[in-house]
Design an enzyme around this catalytic site. Structure first.
Site, PDB file in Angstrom:
ATOM      1  CB  CYS A   2      29.911  11.041 -19.620  1.00 31.33           C
ATOM      2  SG  CYS A   2      29.467   9.113 -19.955  1.00 31.33           S
ATOM      3  NE  ARG A  27      28.866  16.283 -16.561  1.00 35.69           N
ATOM      4  CZ  ARG A  27      27.796  16.530 -16.510  1.00 35.69           C
ATOM      5  NH1 ARG A  27      27.409  17.516 -15.479  1.00 35.69           N
ATOM      6  NH2 ARG A  27      26.698  16.609 -17.659  1.00 35.69           N
ATOM      7  CD1 TRP A  72      29.304   6.902 -12.697  1.00 36.48           C
ATOM      8  CD2 TRP A  72      27.847   6.237 -14.241  1.00 36.48           C
ATOM      9  NE1 TRP A  72      28.991   6.182 -11.941  1.00 36.48           N
ATOM     10  CE2 TRP A  72      27.704   5.738 -12.332  1.00 36.48           C
ATOM     11  CE3 TRP A  72      26.569   6.224 -15.130  1.00 36.48           C
ATOM     12  CZ2 TRP A  72      26.563   5.143 -12.519  1.00 36.48           C
ATOM     13  CZ3 TRP A  72      25.786   5.701 -14.507  1.00 36.48           C
ATOM     14  CH2 TRP A  72      25.616   5.110 -13.468  1.00 36.48           C
ATOM     15  CG  ASN A  98      26.970  13.904 -20.650  1.00 35.00           C
ATOM     16  OD1 ASN A  98      26.502  11.921 -20.395  1.00 35.00           O
ATOM     17  ND2 ASN A  98      26.374  15.027 -20.364  1.00 35.00           N
ATOM     18  N   GLY A  99      25.619  11.138 -22.496  1.00 31.75           N
ATOM     19  CA  GLY A  99      23.538  10.952 -22.763  1.00 31.75           C
ATOM     20  C   GLY A  99      23.743   9.063 -23.346  1.00 31.75           C
ATOM     21  CD  GLU A 453      21.790  14.136   2.876  1.00 28.17           C
ATOM     22  OE1 GLU A 453      20.778  13.163   2.487  1.00 28.17           O
ATOM     23  OE2 GLU A 453      23.030  14.311   2.976  1.00 28.17           O
ATOM     24  CE  LYS A 457      25.163  13.132   1.814  1.00 24.38           C
ATOM     25  NZ  LYS A 457      24.880  13.167   1.113  1.00 24.38           N
ATOM     26  CD  GLU A 460      26.095   9.822  -1.584  1.00 24.65           C
ATOM     27  OE1 GLU A 460      26.455   9.913  -2.826  1.00 24.65           O
ATOM     28  OE2 GLU A 460      25.690  10.941  -1.520  1.00 24.65           O
ATOM     29  CG  HIS A 476       5.959  -1.700  13.475  1.00 21.30           C
ATOM     30  ND1 HIS A 476       4.658  -2.398  14.189  1.00 21.30           N
ATOM     31  CD2 HIS A 476       6.143  -0.313  14.216  1.00 21.30           C
ATOM     32  CE1 HIS A 476       4.088  -1.402  14.788  1.00 21.30           C
ATOM     33  NE2 HIS A 476       4.666  -0.084  14.218  1.00 21.30           N
ATOM     34  CE  LYS A 572      27.513  17.727  -6.545  1.00 19.23           C
ATOM     35  NZ  LYS A 572      27.542  17.134  -5.024  1.00 19.23           N
TER      36      LYS A 572
HETATM   37  C1  AGP Z   1      23.881  13.001  -3.140  1.00 17.72           C
HETATM   38  O1  AGP Z   1      24.595  12.756  -2.189  1.00 17.72           O
HETATM   39  C2  AGP Z   1      23.830  11.755  -4.043  1.00 17.72           C
HETATM   40  N1  AGP Z   1      25.087  12.603  -4.603  1.00 17.72           N
HETATM   41  C3  AGP Z   1      22.419  11.950  -4.837  1.00 17.72           C
HETATM   42  O2  AGP Z   1      21.596  11.046  -4.254  1.00 17.72           O
HETATM   43  C4  AGP Z   1      22.104  13.224  -5.206  1.00 17.72           C
HETATM   44  O3  AGP Z   1      21.366  13.848  -4.323  1.00 17.72           O
HETATM   45  C5  AGP Z   1      21.417  13.008  -6.054  1.00 17.72           C
HETATM   46  O4  AGP Z   1      21.908  12.484  -7.384  1.00 17.72           O
HETATM   47  C6  AGP Z   1      20.091  14.290  -7.029  1.00 17.72           C
HETATM   48  O5  AGP Z   1      21.158  15.258  -7.264  1.00 17.72           O
HETATM   49  P1  AGP Z   1      20.580  16.708  -7.696  1.00 17.72           P
HETATM   50  O6  AGP Z   1      20.475  17.554  -6.303  1.00 17.72           O
HETATM   51  O7  AGP Z   1      22.158  17.675  -8.648  1.00 17.72           O
HETATM   52  O8  AGP Z   1      19.473  16.614  -9.003  1.00 17.72           O
END
Ligand code: AGP
Length: 577
Positions: A2, A27, A72, A98-99, A453, A457, A460, A476, A572
């Protein structure tokens, strides 16, 4: 994950705090709220959804002692009652947090009040603080001593002109301006306005008023803190040319790679190369996209340095029975430097007296304070939840690192750095791809990493249930899913594996699957669609080939009516384990 923001001023602070929350929206953006003091009493205003909903509710509000929060959801569904700030049952204490309070159920049993209006751990903490003995600072210090878990807190009390701060395992900083003091989860909130700030360390407290800030240690004893100057802090500028941060950041990749290259080829010294050359092995640890970059980083070390490597997901590494070694360098990769799973592993390695390095994109982050070496990436501030420029900068930084360890000349990369550009997908190919809902990404070796990767993308930001699969693994099991409604995106950038990928493509098309080939060279097999990549050295192709996949995910996302910058359920920086 958050964001909290708090401030005191002689002037109206509401706009400043709402503006700060907007910068913290990355966040978490399920809901938001503020608490302020009016005639000595605490007032609370909350709203579900984006900050602009809260802004409307506060249109005519004036206050100079304010705390704010953007959420969040961790404990409790997304609702106004679960939104912060949370207030004690007697109405005398309001907090933003936050936590995670891991022992909140146990703390709940110690409370006089049995009435709770929310399902959150934070409301419990507000009541724990309120019923503690002593003055306001003592109440907070005593309450935090009972807490198991993480917190960045801003606390206000009825009939009190101060705001109190507390920090453990979640970032919190404070800046002093002209007649105002501002605290935030992220120093970018005040980087444009203040010359310097103070960064709280774990189990430190602060008391702020409109003129100054006083710091305290875990026992409530006064301490001094060093200033952190913000002049070279790289914060994002409000974007005007792109509708989405994610598109802006995809397009900034060539610039970011260039900046990274020139930083590492300048006369700046980031580490003692001989010291790092002495390590026998390298163990990479990260989450999500950063984990994918580790898979490539390990390949670069094996290829150029012929040294042993391991790669672990941080959330697994902490609980694995790892065979640790003093001869191993533990490398933690994190864009934010605040990911709780990664931080927890870095703390564990530090406690065992082993050496570690951080590869991070934020100068002042928790991870950088835990490691022995820091390898910065120079992607610039990345706001969109889906990581793009930070990922390609991580790849490039790890390539540079491997080349430096191997004693290679970095200048060989200069032509790439100057030529690298973001491709354009072309609308015709997009129109034909949107009909597919079942999408797989396949590749071998480095292209398998890119497949992972690319799939992440699309998952998400477009919420499509897609997979990244090793090309040789398809037969397999997963091949059973391939039918004439399936699109397989085949990434093939290694000439030595061209024939193997031709076989994979044949396997797919023989079952009715449609194939989009992403490659810089021709293949002796029919495909349904093609994205032709520019030709660069093969070790650089993971950087080049991921860009069209980022753009593809963006196109799918926007076409489906979603916001790529704020995908549902995500944030994020994942600052909870
Ligand atoms: C990546 O697109 C995601 N938002 C997520 O997987 C991110 O890479 C992961 O949470 C790690 O974040 P960081 O690089 O800030 O540690």
């Amino acid at each position: 994950m958050c964001g909290i923001c708090a401030g005191i001023s002689k002037e109206n602070m509401i706009d400043e705090i709402v503006g700060g929350l907007k910068k913290l929206e990355y966040r978490g953006y399920d809901s938001s709220g503020v608490a302020y003091i009016e005639n000595g009493k605490i007032k609370v205003v909350k709203s579900v959804g984006q900050i602009k909903n809260l802004e409307k509710k506060l249109a005519k509000t004036c206050a100079n002692i304010v705390i704010g929060h953007t959420r969040w959801a961790t404990h409790g569904v997304v609702s106004e009652s679960n939104s912060h700030p949370h207030i004690s049952q007697d109405g005398k204490v309001a907090i933003v947090h936050n936590g995670i309070i891991e022992n909140y159920e146990k703390l709940k049993t110690t409370l006089k009040t049995k009435e709770f209006y929310s399902q959150t751990d934070t409301e419990v903490l507000a009541n724990v603080i309120s019923q503690m003995p002593g003055d306001n600072l003592q109440k907070i210090v005593s309450a935090c001593r009972e807490v198991v878990g993480s917190f960045a807190l801003a606390v206000m009390f009825e009939n009190c002109k101060d705001i109190f701060l507390a920090k453990r395992n979640s970032p919190l900083a404070v800046a002093i301006g002209d007649g105002e003091v501002l605290a935030s989860s992220d120093i970018s909130v005040f980087a444009e306005k203040f010359e310097f700030c103070y960064i709280l360390d774990d189990d430190e407290f602060a008391r702020i008023n409109s003129k100054n800030v006083v710091f305290f240690d875990k026992n409530g004893k006064k301490i001094e803190k060093n200033r952190v100057f913000l002049k070279n802090f790289d914060f994002y500028s409000d974007f005007s040319d792109e509708k989405y941060f994610m598109l802006k950041e995809v397009k900034e990749q060539p610039m970011a790679i260039r900046k990274t290259f020139f930083e590492y080829t300048s006369d700046k010294k980031f580490f003692d190369l001989q010291q790092l050359k002495a390590f026998k092995s390298f163990h990479f640890i990260a989450c999500g996209t950063a984990y994918h970059s580790c898979l490539m980083g390990a390949r670069y070390i094996r290829h150029f340095c012929k040294k042993e490597t391991h790669v672990s997901l941080a959330s697994e590494f902490k609980y694995d029975e790892n065979v640790l070694s003093k001869k191993c360098l533990y490398i933690f990769v994190s864009q934010s430097g605040e990911t709780a799973d990664t931080i927890a592993c870095a703390k564990m390695i530090k406690e065992k007296g082993l050496m570690s390095m951080g590869i991070t994109n934020v100068s002042y982050c928790t991870l950088n304070n835990l490691v022995d070496f820091v390898l910065p990436t120079f992607a610039g501030r990345e706001v969109a939840v889906a990581s793009t420029k930070a990922y390609t900068c991580q790849l490039f930084t790890m390539l540079l690192f491997a080349l430096m360890l191997a004693g290679k000349d970095l200048e060989t990369l200069k032509s790439f750095v100057l030529d690298f550009n973001v491709c354009d997908l072309g609308s015709d190919i997009l129109q034909s791809l949107f009909k597919f809902k079942k999408i797989f990404f396949v590749g071998r070796e480095q292209d398998y990493v890119t497949s992972l990767e690319g799939a992440l993308k699309l998952k998400e930001i477009a919420y499509l249930n897609c997979l990244g699969i090793a090309g040789g693994e398809l037969k397999h099991g997963t091949l059973a899913l391939v039918d004439d409604e399936t699109l397989v995106i085949a990434i093939s950038t290694q000439t030595g594996l061209k024939e193997k990928m031709e076989n994979v493509i044949e396997e797919i098309r023989a079952r009715g699957g449609k194939v989009l080939l992403v490659s810089q060279f021709e293949h002796n097999t029919k495909v349904d669609y093609k994205i032709v990549l520019p030709v660069h050295e093969e070790c650089l192709m993971p950087i080049v080939s991921v860009v069209p996949l980022q753009l593809l995910a963006l196109e799918f996302c926007v076409r489906l009516g979603f916001n790529p910058d704020k995908p549902r359920n995500l944030a994020k920086s994942v600052t909870v384990e």
